[in-house]
Design an enzyme around this catalytic site. Sequence first.
Site, PDB file in Angstrom:
ATOM      1  N   ASP A  43       0.971  -1.272   0.063  1.00  0.00           N
ATOM      2  CA  ASP A  43      -0.077  -0.081  -0.137  1.00  0.00           C
ATOM      3  C   ASP A  43       0.898   1.319  -0.210  1.00  0.00           C
ATOM      4  OD1 ASP A  43      -2.304   1.742   0.281  1.00  0.00           O
ATOM      5  OD2 ASP A  43      -3.398   0.185   1.195  1.00  0.00           O
ATOM      6  N   ASP A  54     -10.732  -1.651   2.727  1.00  0.00           N
ATOM      7  CA  ASP A  54      -9.452  -1.381   1.824  1.00  0.00           C
ATOM      8  C   ASP A  54      -8.342  -2.326   2.216  1.00  0.00           C
ATOM      9  OD1 ASP A  54      -7.608  -0.147   0.025  1.00  0.00           O
ATOM     10  OD2 ASP A  54      -7.756   1.519   0.692  1.00  0.00           O
ATOM     11  N   ILE A  55      -8.312  -3.413   1.625  1.00  0.00           N
ATOM     12  CA  ILE A  55      -7.427  -4.554   2.355  1.00  0.00           C
ATOM     13  C   ILE A  55      -6.192  -4.989   1.120  1.00  0.00           C
ATOM     14  CG2 ILE A  55      -9.076  -5.400   3.899  1.00  0.00           C
ATOM     15  CD1 ILE A  55      -9.807  -7.462   1.845  1.00  0.00           C
ATOM     16  N   LYS A  56      -6.437  -4.475   0.029  1.00  0.00           N
ATOM     17  CA  LYS A  56      -5.467  -4.941  -1.282  1.00  0.00           C
ATOM     18  C   LYS A  56      -4.843  -6.004  -1.107  1.00  0.00           C
ATOM     19  CE  LYS A  56      -4.477   0.011  -1.747  1.00  0.00           C
ATOM     20  NZ  LYS A  56      -5.101   0.937  -0.527  1.00  0.00           N
ATOM     21  N   ARG A  57      -5.751  -7.423  -0.824  1.00  0.00           N
ATOM     22  CA  ARG A  57      -5.029  -8.702  -0.790  1.00  0.00           C
ATOM     23  C   ARG A  57      -4.908  -9.084  -2.208  1.00  0.00           C
ATOM     24  NH1 ARG A  57      -5.080  -6.834   3.975  1.00  0.00           N
ATOM     25  NH2 ARG A  57      -5.806  -7.825   5.829  1.00  0.00           N
TER      26      ARG A  57
END
Lengths: 299, 299
Positions: free
Chosen positions: A101, B96-99
Amino acid sequence: MYNIDILYEAVALKGHVCVGLDTAADYLPPRMRRESLSDAEGVLAYNRKIIDAAIDVSACFKVQIAYYEALGLAGLKAYAETLRYIRDRGSLVIADIKRGDIAGTASRYAAAHFEGDFEADFVTLSPYMGMDSIEPWLVYAGRRGKGAFVLMRTSNKGMKDFEYRELKTGGRLYDAVGDKLAELAVRYTGKYGYGAFGAVVGCTEQEEAVAIREKQRNLFFLIPGYGAQGGAAADAALLLRDGNGGVVNASRSILKAWSSTEDLPEDPDNDYPAEAARKAAVEMRDALWAAAGKAGASR
Amino acid sequence: MYNIDILYEAVALKGHVCVGLDTAADYLPPRMRRESLSDAEGVLAYNRKIIDAAIDVSACFKVQIAYYEALGLAGLKAYAETLRYIRDRGSLVIADIKRGDIAGTASRYAAAHFEGDFEADFVTLSPYMGMDSIEPWLVYAGRRGKGAFVLMRTSNKGMKDFEYRELKTGGRLYDAVGDKLAELAVRYTGKYGYGAFGAVVGCTEQEEAVAIREKQRNLFFLIPGYGAQGGAAADAALLLRDGNGGVVNASRSILKAWSSTEDLPEDPDNDYPAEAARKAAVEMRDALWAAAGKAGASR
């Protein structure tokens, strides 16, 4: 001293096996599952058994956080306690979290996984957003010796979609990631010549593996794809350097070894799975040692 | 009905603002912080105030999990309760974890964030490992209307490292990601013409923004980079389509609005920050409405 140095020494002493604790509740043997108060409690209890059984025949452990997040808050408590148990027992643990991020957010993630409840020795990171998403983690390399493995060239089918794409300026996307990581390795170099931050590189075609290792001599590799994902010791060994420089992860083939042995008791007691896991880890360690010897001799 | 349809309707009704709950404990006004039992309790209490204050002037909320992970297990409890509070109040929430991980692991992550303690309406995902890391999440689009925003072209400086690289076959890496997402959008199309899964596209140079929107007409965009990150309403509006098709995230400029007003009381009471947050959200909503009208008229 960086954790990558400690990992290097662990590999030299105990072999290349990284035991992947991607522990799903249905990997537990029937009796143990029945006796657990909850999935999360059962997973934690099983992890402790596997850790005890494999700690002297493996270089490190890798805990895949997704399996714990899937069990909600109770799962994350089991995750935190699994990490603590491994560290208290004196082994290294990789938090397989693949975070990535923007810088301000990455700083929070780094605090989350290099300090406090979820403190690990290494993490895995995703590079898509660029090197400013990696930098905040590096602060902890300088300050506390922490390490990371950044996704570079994975062995899943979908890696062809983006990782494997050729760039206009030459090389593939994963080469560009490797080159950026090599720049970091120059800034943070451990005493055995490896950067504090390494790369995730899966078992792959032999020519490609040799090329990746030749090009990135100073990156320590976390190598998934052994066993259940289809790679073999000979392939993994091509990614090593002088018999070190990499750990090879196996999860299900160790965690579920109890279910694939021919002499499985009908309802195995709680020691049986740990013994089967240890046996699987030892076999894998020996196969990798043999393959690393051969690969070393041929290069 | 997909969540993306509900989001479309929320934008039409309430505007384009997505309130980002990247809530650090030091964003809290002094009195509230002092009165909190812990950082996690304080963050949750502050979130509730902000949600109450902004819910009728914003399309949705986005909760950045890193800020909660940094507070350990207590932080993740506050995270779970924040999601639940937003959903109970009838608004949509983006986790909002952007895995991004291999398929088997992605299935676990999807169960973690589309069910149970951490259930959200949308998630953010990272595409590096390829589309087989996205597919397991899509099961939930068909079954429960869930949505996602996949990282495509972000606005951080480091995006030049990989996202922006030109491919040998033409276009940039982020174009390739957009094209793959467009294929998904054909398979899962909501009633307003947008795919169930959209993309994260930051405010950027005007020509590029226009080109991205022209090319990907069926992708709904989550647009970060407003306010604290430097973008403006006119830039964000270029990524909309007919005044809809995107939400614009702002975090600090809303959460910390209380600290930047000229008439700040020395030790503001607990209602003051919520009023300031609401005012900031309304101003942003109105600026985006005005800009969307102009952008619509000029194209």
